[in-house]
Motif scaffolding. Structure first.
Motif, PDB file in Angstrom:
ATOM      1  N   LEU A 188      18.383  17.755  20.622  1.00 19.09           N
ATOM      2  CA  LEU A 188      19.285  18.427  21.557  1.00 19.09           C
ATOM      3  C   LEU A 188      19.285  17.617  22.837  1.00 19.09           C
ATOM      4  CD1 LEU A 188      18.255  22.169  21.035  1.00 19.09           C
ATOM      5  CD2 LEU A 188      20.214  20.948  20.087  1.00 19.09           C
ATOM      6  N   LEU A 189      20.459  17.161  23.213  1.00 25.67           N
ATOM      7  CA  LEU A 189      20.515  16.164  24.281  1.00 25.67           C
ATOM      8  C   LEU A 189      21.456  16.609  25.394  1.00 25.67           C
ATOM      9  CD1 LEU A 189      19.495  13.302  24.936  1.00 25.67           C
ATOM     10  CD2 LEU A 189      21.345  12.402  23.542  1.00 25.67           C
ATOM     11  N   ASP A 190      20.918  16.678  26.578  1.00 28.64           N
ATOM     12  CA  ASP A 190      21.733  17.008  27.755  1.00 28.64           C
ATOM     13  C   ASP A 190      22.584  15.787  28.096  1.00 28.64           C
ATOM     14  OD1 ASP A 190      22.706  18.292  29.939  1.00 28.64           O
ATOM     15  OD2 ASP A 190      21.012  17.767  31.244  1.00 28.64           O
ATOM     16  N   VAL A 191      23.863  16.035  28.392  1.00 32.59           N
ATOM     17  CA  VAL A 191      24.740  14.900  28.681  1.00 32.59           C
ATOM     18  C   VAL A 191      24.450  14.302  30.049  1.00 32.59           C
ATOM     19  CG1 VAL A 191      27.116  14.208  29.094  1.00 32.59           C
ATOM     20  CG2 VAL A 191      26.563  15.691  27.150  1.00 32.59           C
ATOM     21  N   ARG A 192      24.319  15.187  31.036  1.00 31.95           N
ATOM     22  CA  ARG A 192      24.149  14.694  32.415  1.00 31.95           C
ATOM     23  C   ARG A 192      22.689  14.568  32.783  1.00 31.95           C
ATOM     24  NH1 ARG A 192      28.519  17.592  36.213  1.00 31.95           N
ATOM     25  NH2 ARG A 192      30.378  16.802  35.164  1.00 31.95           N
ATOM     26  N   MET A 193      22.273  13.335  32.888  1.00 27.98           N
ATOM     27  CA  MET A 193      20.893  13.101  33.322  1.00 27.98           C
ATOM     28  C   MET A 193      20.898  11.895  34.240  1.00 27.98           C
ATOM     29  SD  MET A 193      18.506  13.608  29.968  1.00 27.98           S
ATOM     30  CE  MET A 193      19.406  12.429  28.997  1.00 27.98           C
ATOM     31  N   ILE A 206      22.769  16.943  18.898  1.00 26.15           N
ATOM     32  CA  ILE A 206      23.671  17.968  19.454  1.00 26.15           C
ATOM     33  C   ILE A 206      23.689  17.804  20.970  1.00 26.15           C
ATOM     34  CG2 ILE A 206      24.104  20.435  19.725  1.00 26.15           C
ATOM     35  CD1 ILE A 206      22.636  20.946  17.142  1.00 26.15           C
ATOM     36  N   PHE A 207      24.879  17.605  21.518  1.00 27.21           N
ATOM     37  CA  PHE A 207      24.975  17.452  22.967  1.00 27.21           C
ATOM     38  C   PHE A 207      25.046  18.804  23.657  1.00 27.21           C
ATOM     39  CE2 PHE A 207      26.566  13.032  22.319  1.00 27.21           C
ATOM     40  CZ  PHE A 207      25.614  12.423  23.120  1.00 27.21           C
ATOM     41  N   LEU A 208      24.406  18.857  24.802  1.00 30.28           N
ATOM     42  CA  LEU A 208      24.500  20.047  25.631  1.00 30.28           C
ATOM     43  C   LEU A 208      25.204  19.660  26.915  1.00 30.28           C
ATOM     44  CD1 LEU A 208      20.796  21.225  25.277  1.00 30.28           C
ATOM     45  CD2 LEU A 208      22.783  22.108  24.046  1.00 30.28           C
ATOM     46  N   THR A 209      26.200  20.432  27.247  1.00 33.38           N
ATOM     47  CA  THR A 209      26.891  20.098  28.480  1.00 33.38           C
ATOM     48  C   THR A 209      27.192  21.357  29.270  1.00 33.38           C
ATOM     49  OG1 THR A 209      28.855  19.070  29.408  1.00 33.38           O
ATOM     50  CG2 THR A 209      29.072  20.020  27.224  1.00 33.38           C
ATOM     51  N   GLU A 224      24.461   7.331  26.600  1.00 34.94           N
ATOM     52  CA  GLU A 224      23.763   6.063  26.421  1.00 34.94           C
ATOM     53  C   GLU A 224      22.488   6.274  25.591  1.00 34.94           C
ATOM     54  OE1 GLU A 224      24.974   3.372  26.908  1.00 34.94           O
ATOM     55  OE2 GLU A 224      23.325   1.929  26.886  1.00 34.94           O
ATOM     56  N   THR A 225      21.794   7.370  25.897  1.00 31.96           N
ATOM     57  CA  THR A 225      20.580   7.685  25.140  1.00 31.96           C
ATOM     58  C   THR A 225      20.914   7.827  23.650  1.00 31.96           C
ATOM     59  OG1 THR A 225      19.802   8.917  27.059  1.00 31.96           O
ATOM     60  CG2 THR A 225      18.604   9.235  24.999  1.00 31.96           C
ATOM     61  N   ALA A 226      21.999   8.564  23.377  1.00 38.41           N
ATOM     62  CA  ALA A 226      22.402   8.777  21.985  1.00 38.41           C
ATOM     63  C   ALA A 226      22.722   7.451  21.304  1.00 38.41           C
ATOM     64  CB  ALA A 226      23.617   9.695  21.926  1.00 38.41           C
ATOM     65  N   LYS A 244      10.142  18.426  13.275  1.00 44.02           N
ATOM     66  CA  LYS A 244      10.114  18.144  14.708  1.00 44.02           C
ATOM     67  C   LYS A 244      11.518  18.232  15.301  1.00 44.02           C
ATOM     68  CE  LYS A 244       6.187  15.047  14.411  1.00 44.02           C
ATOM     69  NZ  LYS A 244       5.846  13.626  14.202  1.00 44.02           N
ATOM     70  N   ILE A 245      11.589  18.884  16.445  1.00 46.18           N
ATOM     71  CA  ILE A 245      12.866  18.996  17.146  1.00 46.18           C
ATOM     72  C   ILE A 245      12.665  18.466  18.554  1.00 46.18           C
ATOM     73  CG2 ILE A 245      14.625  20.605  17.986  1.00 46.18           C
ATOM     74  CD1 ILE A 245      13.622  22.546  15.768  1.00 46.18           C
ATOM     75  N   LEU A 246      13.559  17.615  19.003  1.00 47.25           N
ATOM     76  CA  LEU A 246      13.417  17.042  20.339  1.00 47.25           C
ATOM     77  C   LEU A 246      14.417  17.685  21.295  1.00 47.25           C
ATOM     78  CD1 LEU A 246      12.149  14.905  22.244  1.00 47.25           C
ATOM     79  CD2 LEU A 246      13.891  13.301  21.449  1.00 47.25           C
ATOM     80  N   LEU A 247      13.910  18.159  22.420  1.00 46.61           N
ATOM     81  CA  LEU A 247      14.762  18.744  23.450  1.00 46.61           C
ATOM     82  C   LEU A 247      14.771  17.828  24.656  1.00 46.61           C
ATOM     83  CD1 LEU A 247      13.170  22.326  23.237  1.00 46.61           C
ATOM     84  CD2 LEU A 247      15.067  21.408  21.883  1.00 46.61           C
ATOM     85  N   VAL A 248      15.941  17.406  25.080  1.00 49.86           N
ATOM     86  CA  VAL A 248      16.021  16.467  26.207  1.00 49.86           C
ATOM     87  C   VAL A 248      16.875  17.055  27.319  1.00 49.86           C
ATOM     88  CG1 VAL A 248      16.443  14.069  26.858  1.00 49.86           C
ATOM     89  CG2 VAL A 248      16.038  14.645  24.447  1.00 49.86           C
TER      90      VAL A 248
END
Lengths: 209, 370
Positions: B72-77, B101-104, B84-86, B25-29
Motif C-alpha cells: 500500500l503506497l501513498d502517492v504524495r511523499m 495499491i496507491f493511496l491518494t 517513483e517508488t513504485a 507480508k504486507i507493506l504499508l508506506v
C-alpha cells in the motif's frame, strides 16, 4: 618371458592361464584382480610384458595404461577388452598399448598377439587395422560415396537397406521418378550397375548397420 | 506398508505447508505516522505480518529483502514520491510483479491515476479509505499470494521429482549395463575359452563341428550383450568422455538412418561425468527427433568447449519444426531436454523455419549450480 596378468574375472584369468600354458616360453608371474593391485604388482615383481583387462574395478582403462607407460615405458602392455575395436581400439593404441585384442577373438589370435608383443612388436588385428587405415587416410573425400550429395546419400542408404523406389519416394516426400533419377545418378557416381552391387558397396564400406 | 515408508523417505525433511501457513507480508508506506497507524489498526485484524515504511527509500530497502503479498503506497511523499517508488520496486526482479495499491488523498488526481497504473499499480484507493473496502481488497491479494506460493512450491516439488527420476533412471541404466556387459560378457568369454580348449583336444570331426558351432553361438551372444549394454548406456561415455561419445553416436546415427552427419568437435578431453551424461542424453534426444520428424538428409553437429560452459549445436536440413509443435503439450521429449539441461543450470533453445531445417542449441555451465 615373464607375464603379468590382470582381470577382475576369475573365469577369464583361468582361460588366459590355460591358453598361455600352451606356450612353454611363457610364465605367469603375477595375477591381479583389479587395477590398483595390477599397478602394485608391476612395481614389485619382475616382468617382461603385461596383459590387462581394459575395464576393472579401481584404476583402469586409459588411466591405468597411462600410469604403466609412465612408470615402465619400455615394457609392452597388451590390452584385453570386452569392448569392440571400433569403439576403443585406436584410442587404446594411441594411449601406448602394444596391442588391443577383444575377448571374443579366437585364442590363436591371443597367442599370436602375445608372441608378437613379446618380441617388441605391436599387435593389431585385421579388423582394427582396417579401422586405423580409414581413420588416418588423409583425404576422406576420396571415398566415392563422399561425392554423393546429402540427398543422394540418403537415397543410396535406403536402397542399400532394401527399400523400394516407391517406399523411398514416400519416405522422402519425392516423386518416384525423381527417386529413379537419383538412383541412376548414384550408381554412376559409385561406378556400379545394380542394386545388388550397391548393397555390397554399402556393406563393404560399413555405411549400413 | 513398505511402499508407504519408501514414499515418506523420499521427502524426509519437508514440513507440511498447510498446517501452519506463514503469515503473508504486507507493506504499508506513508510519510505521515498518523495515517500509518490508522492503516495498521484497520489491517491488524487480517492477522498478517504488517511492515511499515515512512519514505520511498525505506520502502525500497524493505522490498529488496522481502516478498510482499501487496504494497500500500501513498502517492504524495517527500523525497522519492509514490510513483517513483513504485517504478523502482517494479524494476527489480524480485518485486517485479508485486501488486501495488496507491493511496491518494485528493480526489483531483485523476491524471495521476493513469500515471499510477502505468508504473504498475493494480488499484487505487482514495483517502480517507473505507475500512471494509480496504480490508477486502488486501485480503484478496493475500489470498492470491498464498495461491501462487503454493503453486511455486508444487512446481518446485515436481521439478525435484523429475530430477530425481532422471538421475535414478540413469544410475539404474548404468548399473544394468555394467552388470550385463561385465558379468554376462566375461562368463561368455570364459565359456569360449573352455570350448576352444575342448576343441583342440577333439579328433572326431563331428564333435569338432559341434564345438565350432558353439563358438559361433557364443560370439553372436557376445555381440547381442554388447548391443544391449551400449543401448542402455554407451561405455564410451564413461571410458573416453563426452566428445568421443558424441563422435561415436553421430557415426552410429548415420549408419542407422542414412542421414549424413558432419561433426565438428574439439580435442578429446574428459570432464564431469554428470554434465557429460546430461549433454549426451540431450544429444541422443535431438537425433531421435531428427530421425522421426525432420525428413532431413543431413545433420551438422558442433560441440564447443569453453572455460565456463559447454555448447552443442545441432542443425538439420529437414522440414523445420513449427512453433505450434514446439509448444504442443505432447512434446514431452523436448520438455525432457529442457529439464535435463535445467538441472545443471543450462538451457536448450530450438529454432525451426519451415523448409529450412531445425537448429537446437544447448549450453551447460561447467560449474554446477549451488
Amino acid at each position: 618371458m615373464r607375464i603379468l596378468i590382470a582381470d577382475d574375472h576369475p573365469i577369464v584369468r583361468h582361460g588366459l592361464k590355460q591358453m598361455l600354458a600352451a606356450d612353454p616360453s611363457a610364465t605367469i608371474v603375477g595375477e591381479a584382480t583389479n587395477g590398483d593391485e595390477a599397478l602394485a604388482m608391476a612395481r614389485k615383481l619382475e616382468w617382461d610384458m603385461a596383459i590387462f583387462d581394459f575395464t576393472m574395478p579401481g584404476r583402469s582403462g586409459l588411466d591405468l595404461l597411462g600410469d604403466m607407460k609412465k612408470e615402465f615405458p619400455g615394457r609392452p602392455v597388451l590390452i584385453l577388452s570386452m569392448h569392440s575395436e571400433d569403439v576403443h581400439g585406436s584410442r587404446v593404441l594411441r594411449g601406448g598399448a602394444a596391442g588391443y585384442i577383444t575377448k571374443d577373438s579366437a585364442p590363436q589370435e591371443l597367442a599370436t598377439a602375445v608372441r608378437k608383443v613379446a618380441n617388441g612388436g605391436k599387435y593389431v588385428s585385421a579388423s582394427l587395422a582396417e579401422i586405423l587405415a580409414s581413420e588416418c587416410s588423409s583425404d576422406p573425400q576420396k571415398a566415392l560415396h563422399e561425392k554423393l550429395s546429402d540427398r543422394e546419400y540418403r537415397v543410396m542408404w535406403l536402397l542399400a537397406t532394401g527399400k523400394q523406389i516407391s517406399e523411398i519416394a514416400k519416405e522422402m516426400g519425392l516423386s518416384p521418378s525423381t527417386v529413379s533419377t537419383y538412383r541412376t545418378r548414384i550408381l554412376r557416381k559409385l561406378g556400379l550397375t545394380s542394386n545388388a552391387a550397391l548393397v555390397h558397396y554399402a556393406v563393404r564400406h560399413q555405411l549400413v548397420g | 506398508m513398505n511402499d508407504v515408508a519408501n514414499i515418506e523417505e523420499l521427502e524426509p525433511t519437508e514440513p507440511r505447508a498447510e498446517e501452519a501457513p506463514e503469515k503473508a507480508k504486507i507493506l504499508l508506506v506513508d510519510d505521515e505516522p498518523k495515517s500509518l497507524f490508522a492503516l495498521q489498526e484497520l489491517l491488524s485484524m487480517l492477522g498478517q505480518n504488517l511492515m511499515v515504511a515512512q519514505s520511498g527509500e525505506e520502502a525500497l530497502r524493505l522490498a529488496l529483502k522481502n516478498d510482499f503479498a501487496v504494497i500500500l503506497l501513498d502517492v504524495r511523499m517527500p523525497g522519492i514520491d509514490g510513483f517513483e517508488t513504485a517504478r523502482l520496486i517494479r524494476a527489480r526482479e524480485r518485486s517485479k510483479s508485486t501488486p501495488i495499491i496507491f493511496l491518494t488523498a485528493a480526489a483531483d488526481e485523476m491524471t495521476s491515476m493513469f500515471r499510477g497504473y502505468e508504473v504498475g499499480a493494480v488499484d487505487y484507493l482514495m483517502k480517507p479509505v473505507v475500512p471494509e473496502v480496504l480490508k477486502s481488497k488486501v485480503a484478496v491479494f493475500v489470498e492470491l499470494f498464498r495461491k501462487s506460493e503454493r503453486l511455486r512450491e508444487s512446481e518446485d516439488k515436481l521439478r525435484r521429482l523429475a530430477a530425481h527420476l532422471i538421475s535414478v533412471r540413469e544410475e539404474e541404466r548404468a548399473h544394468i549395463a555394467r552388470e550385463i556387459h561385465d558379468e554376462l560378457g566375461q562368463v561368455l568369454t570364459g565359456l569360449k575359452m573352455e570350448v576352444t580348449w575342448l576343441a583342440k583336444r577333439l579328433k572326431d570331426k563331428v564333435l569338432i563341428e559341434k564345438t565350432d558351432s558353439m563358438c559361433g553361438l557364443i560370439d553372436s551372444t557376445v555381440q547381442t550383450v554388447r548391443k544391449i549394454a551400449t543401448g542402455l548406456r554407451p561405455e564410451m561415455l564413461d571410458d573416453m568422455g563426452l566428445i568421443a561419445a558424441v563422435a561415436w553416436q553421430a557415426k552410429e546415427f548415420q549408419k542407422r538412418t542414412g542421414i549424413r552427419c558432419r561433426a565438428k568437435l574439439p580435442a578429446e578431453v574428459k570432464f564431469d561425468i554428470d554434465i557429460s551424461t546430461t549433454m549426451f542424453r540431450i544429444f541422443q534426444e535431438i537425433l531421435t527427433n531428427v530421425a522421426r520428424h525432420s525428413r532431413a538428409t543431413r545433420v551438422d553437429i558442433e560441440l564447443t568447449l569453453g572455460a565456463e560452459q559447454i555448447g552443442l549445436e545441432v542443425t538439420d536440413n529437414g522440414v523445420g519444426i513449427q512453433d505450434n509443435e514446439l509448444h504442443a503439450r505432447k512434446s514431452l521429449g523436448l520438455l525432457g531436454m529442457q529439464e535435463r539441461a535445467l538441472l545443471f543450470g543450462g538451457d536448450v533453445r530450438i529454432n525451426g523455419s519451415p523448409g529450412h531445417g531445425t537448429r537446437v542449441s544447448v549450453t551447460i555451465p561447467l560449474r554446477k549450480p549451488k
